[in-house]
Design a protein around this motif. Sequence first.
Motif, PDB file in Angstrom:
ATOM      1  N   UNK A 126      22.146  -2.344 -10.372  1.00 54.17           N
ATOM      2  CA  UNK A 126      23.138  -2.145 -11.435  1.00 54.17           C
ATOM      3  C   UNK A 126      23.248  -3.453 -12.215  1.00 54.17           C
ATOM      4  N   UNK A 127      23.367  -3.358 -13.539  1.00 57.36           N
ATOM      5  CA  UNK A 127      23.558  -4.563 -14.339  1.00 57.36           C
ATOM      6  C   UNK A 127      24.682  -4.323 -15.346  1.00 57.36           C
ATOM      7  N   UNK A 128      25.447  -5.371 -15.606  1.00 50.55           N
ATOM      8  CA  UNK A 128      26.546  -5.296 -16.564  1.00 50.55           C
ATOM      9  C   UNK A 128      26.280  -6.297 -17.685  1.00 50.55           C
ATOM     10  N   UNK A 129      26.253  -5.820 -18.908  1.00 50.23           N
ATOM     11  CA  UNK A 129      26.017  -6.676 -20.073  1.00 50.23           C
ATOM     12  C   UNK A 129      27.328  -6.796 -20.828  1.00 50.23           C
ATOM     13  N   UNK A 130      27.814  -8.003 -20.979  1.00 46.11           N
ATOM     14  CA  UNK A 130      29.110  -8.240 -21.606  1.00 46.11           C
ATOM     15  C   UNK A 130      28.987  -8.536 -23.096  1.00 46.11           C
ATOM     16  N   UNK A 131      30.044  -8.216 -23.813  1.00 42.54           N
ATOM     17  CA  UNK A 131      30.117  -8.498 -25.249  1.00 42.54           C
ATOM     18  C   UNK A 131      31.550  -8.880 -25.576  1.00 42.54           C
ATOM     19  N   UNK A 162      33.949  -5.944 -24.295  1.00 43.58           N
ATOM     20  CA  UNK A 162      33.307  -4.703 -23.896  1.00 43.58           C
ATOM     21  C   UNK A 162      32.190  -5.030 -22.916  1.00 43.58           C
ATOM     22  N   UNK A 163      31.832  -4.070 -22.112  1.00 40.86           N
ATOM     23  CA  UNK A 163      30.603  -4.214 -21.335  1.00 40.86           C
ATOM     24  C   UNK A 163      29.852  -2.901 -21.302  1.00 40.86           C
ATOM     25  N   UNK A 164      28.553  -3.030 -21.115  1.00 40.33           N
ATOM     26  CA  UNK A 164      27.659  -1.896 -20.907  1.00 40.33           C
ATOM     27  C   UNK A 164      27.151  -1.988 -19.478  1.00 40.33           C
ATOM     28  N   UNK A 165      27.317  -0.925 -18.732  1.00 41.62           N
ATOM     29  CA  UNK A 165      26.909  -0.889 -17.329  1.00 41.62           C
ATOM     30  C   UNK A 165      25.717   0.053 -17.196  1.00 41.62           C
ATOM     31  N   UNK A 166      24.645  -0.459 -16.653  1.00 43.34           N
ATOM     32  CA  UNK A 166      23.462   0.363 -16.443  1.00 43.34           C
ATOM     33  C   UNK A 166      23.226   0.497 -14.942  1.00 43.34           C
ATOM     34  N   UNK A 167      23.177   1.733 -14.463  1.00 44.10           N
ATOM     35  CA  UNK A 167      22.977   1.983 -13.035  1.00 44.10           C
ATOM     36  C   UNK A 167      21.558   2.470 -12.778  1.00 44.10           C
ATOM     37  N   UNK A 168      21.147   2.352 -11.526  1.00 45.88           N
ATOM     38  CA  UNK A 168      19.833   2.862 -11.099  1.00 45.88           C
ATOM     39  C   UNK A 168      18.750   2.440 -12.094  1.00 45.88           C
ATOM     40  N   UNK A 169      18.679   1.150 -12.301  1.00 43.65           N
ATOM     41  CA  UNK A 169      17.787   0.623 -13.318  1.00 43.65           C
ATOM     42  C   UNK A 169      16.344   1.091 -13.136  1.00 43.65           C
TER      43      UNK A 169
END
Lengths: 114, 113
Positions: free
Chosen positions: B17-22, B71-78
Amino acid sequence: EPEVTQTPSHQVTQMGQEVILHCVPISNHLYFYWYRQILGQKVEFLVSFYNNEISEKSEIFDDQFSVERPDGSNFTLKIRSTKLEDSAMYFCASSQDGAQETQYFGPGTRLLVL
Amino acid sequence: GQNIDQPTEMTATEGAIVQINCTYQTSGFNGLFWYQQHAGEAPTFLSYNVLDGLEEKGRFSSFLSRSKGYSYLLLKELQMKDSASYLCAVRSPPSGGSYIPTFGRGTSLIVHP
């Protein structure tokens, strides 16, 4: 699925020449946009167009740029006298509604000014 | 003026899982978008937040806090195909009638096996 199309995919031109970039937005969309992205840099807004007139433009969109909707389907960006720094990817986008709808991007035209 | 900040690059492992912040400081706010952009291609829409909270859409989720300008974008099961640039864009209220997004520089995500 409907999509925005752009032609040509690549354009090479000499500095000082005029170029016209073509876009066909999604057919039931009412708002049209041009963006550019210089290689390695962020996407930048150029202009938006609604009801046959420009509704917003950025400071990048100076007198050498113009847009036109010559018929019911095409939306063009003209650069009158290209400069080296106009080399970029130019994206057209359209949306059904200017308020809440997302914008759908075309595949882009890569412009190289020599 | 408009200012949007995102990390330049992140790396993650396939399946993780990765979280990209803005974070943003803008004159007015009318929604925040996340786009995915593969190299040499057009941005494609991922998510839109205008109210605070989490929006989930399959493997991708996006969160917004308007009071914090965050805001963040969370991507699971990359997956390997998730390797791309992720663009945060904030939309400002109209002056001429259109809503104009201002884009951040994008976060380049590299997914490795």
